[in-house]
Every structure is written in C-alpha cells, then in structure tokens.
Design an enzyme around this catalytic site. Structure first.
Site, mmCIF file in Angstrom:
data_model
loop_
_atom_site.group_PDB
_atom_site.id
_atom_site.type_symbol
_atom_site.label_atom_id
_atom_site.label_comp_id
_atom_site.label_asym_id
_atom_site.label_seq_id
_atom_site.Cartn_x
_atom_site.Cartn_y
_atom_site.Cartn_z
ATOM 1 N N LYS A 221 38.045 62.491 30.128
ATOM 2 C CA LYS A 221 37.566 62.468 28.632
ATOM 3 C C LYS A 221 36.335 63.678 28.950
ATOM 4 O O LYS A 221 35.553 63.492 29.742
ATOM 5 C CB LYS A 221 36.565 61.301 28.537
ATOM 6 C CG LYS A 221 36.070 61.466 26.847
ATOM 7 C CD LYS A 221 34.628 60.712 26.699
ATOM 8 C CE LYS A 221 33.595 61.602 27.308
ATOM 9 N NZ LYS A 221 33.371 62.927 26.249
ATOM 10 N N GLU A 296 28.239 62.724 39.874
ATOM 11 C CA GLU A 296 27.568 63.985 40.426
ATOM 12 C C GLU A 296 26.553 64.316 39.147
ATOM 13 O O GLU A 296 26.804 64.392 38.171
ATOM 14 C CB GLU A 296 28.550 65.328 40.280
ATOM 15 C CG GLU A 296 29.755 65.205 41.145
ATOM 16 C CD GLU A 296 29.262 65.550 42.525
ATOM 17 O OE1 GLU A 296 28.187 65.951 42.673
ATOM 18 O OE2 GLU A 296 30.350 65.325 43.402
ATOM 19 N N ARG A 324 22.832 81.883 36.628
ATOM 20 C CA ARG A 324 23.976 81.438 36.330
ATOM 21 C C ARG A 324 24.526 80.657 35.225
ATOM 22 O O ARG A 324 23.732 79.665 34.919
ATOM 23 C CB ARG A 324 24.709 80.921 37.615
ATOM 24 C CG ARG A 324 26.374 80.955 37.454
ATOM 25 C CD ARG A 324 26.892 80.994 38.738
ATOM 26 N NE ARG A 324 26.703 79.730 39.577
ATOM 27 C CZ ARG A 324 27.577 78.907 39.978
ATOM 28 N NH1 ARG A 324 28.834 78.982 39.593
ATOM 29 N NH2 ARG A 324 27.175 77.674 40.502
ATOM 30 N N CYS A 330 23.876 72.195 37.324
ATOM 31 C CA CYS A 330 23.018 71.182 38.104
ATOM 32 C C CYS A 330 22.848 71.862 39.445
ATOM 33 O O CYS A 330 21.861 71.131 40.040
ATOM 34 C CB CYS A 330 23.876 70.052 38.071
ATOM 35 S SG CYS A 330 25.605 70.068 38.714
ATOM 36 N N GLU A 427 14.734 68.817 35.276
ATOM 37 C CA GLU A 427 15.462 70.021 35.206
ATOM 38 C C GLU A 427 15.526 70.580 33.825
ATOM 39 O O GLU A 427 15.437 69.900 32.986
ATOM 40 C CB GLU A 427 17.205 69.350 35.238
ATOM 41 C CG GLU A 427 17.934 70.109 36.216
ATOM 42 C CD GLU A 427 19.725 69.331 36.185
ATOM 43 O OE1 GLU A 427 20.335 69.982 36.670
ATOM 44 O OE2 GLU A 427 19.615 68.265 35.745
#
Ligand code: ADP
Length: 525
Positions: A221, A296, A324, A330, A427
């Site tokens: 998916k 991850e 980048r 991540c 983040e």
C-alpha cells in the site's frame, strides 16, 4: 518562477498517446497541464508507465465501487491522474491472491527468483528517466534527487537478486550421537508493506526486494500522495516475469486497508515506513494475529559539529543531511549541535551554503529544493518557527513561505535553539536547520540522546578517538562520521527506541522476511 506562474496549457491533442494509456479515463488530459509537466507526462505515457489502477492477482483493477482519488503535483497543484480509492474488499482479494501465489513462488529455486528480480532491476534502470519524472511530478523532489532515488531504489532489487542465492541454513553439532540438528530458513509468508510519500520508489523496493527474494509474496500500500511511481514499478515487475499475485498494489482508504491487512491471519508480516503514531497503531494491531513487524519510524537526527571538525566537510555534510528532499526524510539532520569554539565560523559558512540552494519546480534543471508535500507540511514548519522565535531563537536566514507560493518554503537557518523548543523535540520535516550551541562532548551527547527517537545521527570531527567514543555513546541505529548521506543497500538501515524495529537493506534486512525452522533428526543409529 516561470513554471508556477505560467500554468500554460499545451496543445498536445495531435501528439501520439499509446492506446493503453489513452484508454484509461483516469489520465488527466495533457492539455490541462503546465508545459513541463505535460511534456514529462507524455514521456511517461509513451513508455507505457502511467498506470492508474490497482494491481490484484496480476490484473489492473479499479475500486469496486468506482471511487477515485486525485494525485496532485505539489509544485503546481495540478491534478496528474485519478487512482482508485480502494478499501477492505480489494485488500482482501489482494491478500488472497498473494496467499495462493505464495505456494508456487516460494517453491521456485532461489536462482529462478533471483533471475526475475535481476530482470526487474534491469527494467527499472532502463526506465530511469520516466520513473524519475513520475517521482518529481507527484512528490516534488528535484530531478537530480529523483534520478538518485531510482538508482538507490533499484539497488535493493539488485542486492536482493544476489542475496536470494545466499540464504543458507545451519547444521549444529548434535548433543546426542544418533541425532542431526538442522536449521532451515524459510519465507515468512504473505507480507503487508505500507510505505510513505517521501521516497516513492525506494521505500517499496527496500521491502519488496528482500521479501520476494526470500519467497514471500506481497501486498503493497503506497502513499496516496505518490501511488504513480509504485504502480509503474509494479508494471515493470510484471514485465520482468514476477508472477501475477506475487506483488499486489492497493491504495485508497489507508485505515481500512491497514485494518484488512492486520486482521488477516494469512498476512504473516507487516513492514511499515512512516510516522511513529501510525507505526504504533500497526504494531498494536499486529498483536491479535501475532505477526512479525518491522517498523521504520520518525527520527530526530542530531548532527554534532565539534570544534576540531574540518569546516568544509562539516558544512557540506550537514547541508546534505539537512536539505535533501527539502528536509523531508526521516534521517534528515533535525538538530545541528555546534561546539562554542566553532559556532560563529560554522554558522557563517553554513548560511552561505544554504543561500546557494535554488528553490523551484523539480523539473527545472537548476532546482535543488522542491516544494513541501502539501499545505499541512508548510503549516507544521510555520508552527515550529513561531514556537522557536517566541522562546528566544533567532531566524538567521529564510523563515517564511517562498515567493513561489504553493507549498514552497525558504531554506531556513535558526540560531540559538534550545531543548524546550519544538524544533529540538520533534521532527520538523522541512527545510529548517536549527543551530544549537554546546560546550562539552558530554553535553552534546546528552542533548543528542535526549529524545525518544533513535534513527540517524551525524558527527563531524577530525579526532579518531572522539569518532569512536561518540559513535558508541549515541543511542541511534545509524551514525555518519564526517558524512551526511550514508544510506546504502549493503548496510543495515533502522532505528532504536521509538524510531522502529528491525533493519532494512544488507543481509540483516533479508532476515526480516525469514523464519527459522529447527529440524531434529533422531534415532539415526
Ligand atoms: P506521513 O506523515 O509520512 O505521511 P503516515 O504514517 O501518515 O506518515 O503515512 C505513511 C503510510 O501509512 C502511508 O501509506 C499512509 O497512507 C499509511 N497510513 C496512514 N494511516 C494508516 C492507518 N491507520 N493504517 C494503515 N496505514 C496507514
């Protein structure tokens, strides 16, 4: 910027469009697109790689209720195509197809599976440009980065083709002389792979390559923001001879598809790349059927620049690690910790380097920073900047939306960031580099580890003893020493703490798709 403002329609009516693609009502007429996007789409169509349906049991299918979702170009807002909005019924069929194909695919010899994977790799490489164009169109990253991702993504297929033939078991010296003890490695079974939008190809190949190499079959998916690259890659897999049903692709209602994968007893493994919040849900949802899980998840990468760093190496490395994909990975440097003695010098050189980044539509050759994925991503960046400035940080460069509009944001450097700010704690997933001063090595390591995340960390120093000591004390799954871009198919990628479980790439990544079976042969006389 020409591309943004013109949005001029191109008269492509007279140009040739392959019958298969033209037959699909899901392709938006090219004359409704900006010139560069129209020309790029035409190349993709000519190669037969604009797939706009899901793939179940080797057949291209619509959602059973006919519903679709739009795929947009984040640089212009234009609609590129409509893809099916699938849910639990289509996912159940995809699982059934993967399950029935598992018996034949896993029984092939490793060499046969390896040959099909190698062919898939060759096809991806020979369609490098079209795949990169698709990625730039639907995700926004600059063409140079998109071409890099095709190579990187393909490398996982090549590596898996090679490793397929090296999945060895073991023979263990027995404890009784009339016994022989063996360990077999066998495929886990059907794998559900859920992937994000920031690497539309590589996050898929990194999962599907090793899964197929081991003899597993897969239901993928992809993100609804970037399904076109995934579908094109699946088309090439079919062309390579990966059998119908070994690789299925569904997209649409993410929670419904996720639940169907979680509830199925036939799905034996979930592999996921994405947010920590969704990863936790998938991990909890896997408990009921006790599936294997690889995750991850988010990072909060520290990038530590010590006084003794080579300033050019540190600037180049941290620039690459931070900017980048416009900061949307991540493993992007999320916090740049700079030792006092080098802070001013580093900040000046770093800002100069950031000023050289060119923001624009990724299709333009000079672009090094594309748009963010959508408006929500820009709003998140704005919230983090406001939070930081209200707590005493100073914007040294950028700090606002780019004049190009849409979801373009200026490459930004913020000074004097501290650990009570969102920029430190979470983040940002955007082109914002927070600079954080520190005094001692111990202080830097403590700050670096002061987070629930533990994916990538970077350090810049000329001291070999310090490289060792600091690398060992960082609570992270990956450490780059004097280097800002470290991912490769031959090394294990993955995080500790709440950044995830398991590894991708390398021999360790192959193990994630294997079960160990111990066989005890007794009474041998
Ligand atoms: P991001 O913030 O990077 O988009 P997400 O975790 O939201 O990260 O998305 C990563 C992938 O997870 C995407 O394919 C998305 O559609 C999917 N996803 C989101 N929510 C769910 C869910 N409840 N169940 C299964 N998949 C989901």
């Amino acid at each position: 910027m020409a591309m943004m403002t013109m949005r001029r329609a191109v008269a492509l009516g007279a140009r040739h469009i392959p019958a298969a693609a033209a037959a699909s009502s899901r392709v938006v007429p090219l004359r409704h697109m900006s010139a560069d996007a129209g020309a790029a789409m035409e190349k993709i169509l000519s190669a037969g790689l604009l797939r706009t349906q899901g793939l179940i049991a080797g057949k291209w299918v619509d959602a059973y209720d006919g519903k679709t979702i739009e795929v947009q170009n984040p640089a212009t807002g234009e609609v590129l195509a409509n893809v099916p909005c699938m849910g639990s019924r289509e996912t159940s069929d995809a699982i059934a197809s993967a399950h029935s194909t598992f018996y034949s695919w896993s029984k092939l010899t490793a060499s046969e599976r390896s040959k099909a994977l190698r062919k898939w790799y060759d096809l991806i490489i020979s369609h490098k440009e079209e795949l990169a164009l698709l990625m730039t169109l639907e995700q926004g990253k600059p063409m140079k980065e998109a071409l890099g991702e095709v190579n990187y993504g393909a490398s996982f297929i090549e590596y898996s083709a090679e490793e397929a033939k090296r999945i060895y078991g073991d023979i263990i010296p027995p404890t009784l002389s009339d016994r022989r003890l063996l360990v077999l490695k066998q495929p886990v079974g059907v794998v559900g792979a859920i992937t994000p939008w920031n690497f539309p190809l590589a996050m898929i190949t990194r999962k599907v390559g090793p899964a197929l190499a081991c003899g597993c079959t897969v239901v993928v998916k992809p993100s609804e923001f970037t399904p076109l690259t995934a579908l094109a890659a699946a088309d090439l897999a079919l062309q390579a001879g990966i059998p119908a049903g070994a690789l299925n692709v569904v997209m649409g209602n993410a929670p419904e598809i996720g639940d169907a994968l979680l509830q199925s007893t036939q799905v034996r493994k979930i592999t996921f790349t994405g947010s920590t919040a969704v990863g936790k849900k998938l991990m909890a949802g896997s408990a009921n059927t006790v599936k294997k899980v690889s995750l991850e998840l988010g990072g909060n990468a520290p990038c530590i620049v010590f006084d003794d760093a080579d300033i050019d190496v540190a600037v180049k490395g941290s620039l690459a690690a931070k900017f980048r994909n416009s900061g949307q990975t991540c493993v992007c440097a999320n916090r740049i910790l700079v030792q006092e003695g080098i802070y001013e010098k580093f900040a000046t050189a770093f800002i100069k380097a950031v000023q050289s980044l060119k923001v624009g539509n990724g299709l333009e050759e000079s672009t090094s920073q594309g748009p963010l994925i959508n408006e929500a991503a820009v709003q998140k960046v704005e919230k983090f900047i406001n939070d930081a400035t209200s707590k005493g940080a100073n914007v040294m460069l950028g700090g606002k939306r780019h004049s190009l509009g849409m979801s373009f944001y200026e490459p930004t450097v913020v000074g004097n960031v501290s650990n009570d700010m969102l920029l430190f704690r979470e983040e940002v997933f955007g082109p914002v580099a927070p600079l954080i001063p520190f005094k001692t090595v111990e202080e830097a390591v403590n700050m670096a580890n002061d987070t629930n995340a533990g994916l990538a960390a970077y350090i810049f120093t000329k001291s070999i003893p310090r490289s060792w000591r600091v690398s060992e004390s960082l609570e992270y799954g990956l450490v780059g020493v004097n280097e800002g871009v470290i991912s490769t198919e031959v090394a294990p990628f993955g995080g500790v703490k709440q950044s995830g479980l398991g590894r991708e790439g390398s021999k360790y990544g192959i193990d994630e798709y294997l079960e160990l079976k111990y066989i005890c042969m007794g009474n041998l006389g």
